[in-house]
Design a protein around this motif. Sequence first.
Motif, mmCIF file in Angstrom:
data_model
loop_
_atom_site.group_PDB
_atom_site.id
_atom_site.type_symbol
_atom_site.label_atom_id
_atom_site.label_comp_id
_atom_site.label_asym_id
_atom_site.label_seq_id
_atom_site.Cartn_x
_atom_site.Cartn_y
_atom_site.Cartn_z
ATOM 1 N N ARG A 67 0.823 -1.205 0.000
ATOM 2 C CA ARG A 67 0.000 0.000 0.000
ATOM 3 C C ARG A 67 0.860 1.259 0.000
ATOM 4 N NH1 ARG A 67 -5.007 -1.627 4.078
ATOM 5 N NH2 ARG A 67 -5.777 -3.364 2.790
ATOM 6 N N ALA A 70 1.535 1.814 -3.546
ATOM 7 C CA ALA A 70 0.360 2.381 -4.214
ATOM 8 C C ALA A 70 0.199 3.867 -3.902
ATOM 9 C CB ALA A 70 -0.892 1.608 -3.801
ATOM 10 N N ALA A 71 0.500 4.246 -2.664
ATOM 11 C CA ALA A 71 0.361 5.656 -2.299
ATOM 12 C C ALA A 71 1.423 6.525 -2.956
ATOM 13 C CB ALA A 71 0.430 5.800 -0.781
ATOM 14 N N LEU A 73 2.487 6.292 -5.998
ATOM 15 C CA LEU A 73 2.295 6.462 -7.437
ATOM 16 C C LEU A 73 1.869 7.899 -7.737
ATOM 17 C CD1 LEU A 73 0.433 3.162 -8.406
ATOM 18 C CD2 LEU A 73 2.808 3.772 -8.902
ATOM 19 N N THR A 75 0.101 11.137 -9.515
ATOM 20 C CA THR A 75 -1.185 11.440 -10.129
ATOM 21 C C THR A 75 -0.945 12.291 -11.373
ATOM 22 O OG1 THR A 75 -1.415 13.387 -8.718
ATOM 23 C CG2 THR A 75 -2.395 11.317 -7.930
ATOM 24 N N GLU A 85 -3.665 4.870 -12.023
ATOM 25 C CA GLU A 85 -4.809 4.484 -11.195
ATOM 26 C C GLU A 85 -5.089 2.988 -11.304
ATOM 27 O OE1 GLU A 85 -7.601 5.088 -8.356
ATOM 28 O OE2 GLU A 85 -6.118 6.524 -9.149
ATOM 29 N N ARG A 88 -2.571 1.262 -9.226
ATOM 30 C CA ARG A 88 -2.894 1.433 -7.812
ATOM 31 C C ARG A 88 -3.995 0.467 -7.371
ATOM 32 N NH1 ARG A 88 -3.687 6.336 -8.138
ATOM 33 N NH2 ARG A 88 -1.663 7.088 -7.409
ATOM 34 N N TRP A 92 -3.575 -2.578 -4.560
ATOM 35 C CA TRP A 92 -4.493 -2.752 -3.438
ATOM 36 C C TRP A 92 -5.146 -4.132 -3.481
ATOM 37 C CZ3 TRP A 92 -6.221 -0.001 0.844
ATOM 38 C CH2 TRP A 92 -5.588 1.240 1.064
#
Length: 223
Positions: A67, A70-71, A73, A75, A85, A88, A92
């Motif tokens: 996670r 993922a955080a 990554l 935007t 997205e 991500r 998850w």
Amino acid sequence: MPWQPFPQPGPPTAPRSTLTAHPVDPLPPRVTPPDQSPQPRRTPAGAWLFVAVAVAGGSRWGAGLVRGWAADLPTADGVPGLAAELLRVLLWAVTWPRWELAPAQPPMVGYWISENLRTLLFVAGTVWLLRWLADRPAPSAVYRMCAVVGLVGVATVLAAFGGALVGMLLVPDDLVLSSDPQRWMSVTVTDALQAGLLYGPLLAVAATRSEARPRRVDGGWPG
């Protein structure tokens, strides 16, 4: 005219045939009937790797690490943003089969039981369905890939419903998710579909590659 005597037959000039001993053809080998005993189910390739990834990704340490990725990554807009997205969501999904060895707080015992039960149902159900599918002949590799993706999706949804039902019975009503069962069920099914989107294609590729490998004469895989 004097009488001519008939000629006397002389000794035969053709060689006398002799009896020779010819070897007798051996009997054909004994035909043994095929073994009719039921063969043990073969665990498909990638099943134990799936178990390791699911258990490691769902642990407290593994979930925190994945996670965090993922955080981190970025935007963005357009196609890069959609790709980030999607990645991500897949990261998850790795942590969907959550489990812990002990509940964090005593009021969370019911939630802890439901999460661990969901993980157990997901892992055990997926492996069982893959072994069941491995015993069935598939007409093509595409058919087997679609079947694996479908079975993994079924396993995730069934595990999600089983864990959610137990959680609604055991989690206290003052918790947020327990106070809104409809939202809890919606989040649970959505997360299950995301996990199926990740684990299904990965297991389908592993199963197809294992079926395409040549078998040895003795039935084993070539070294």
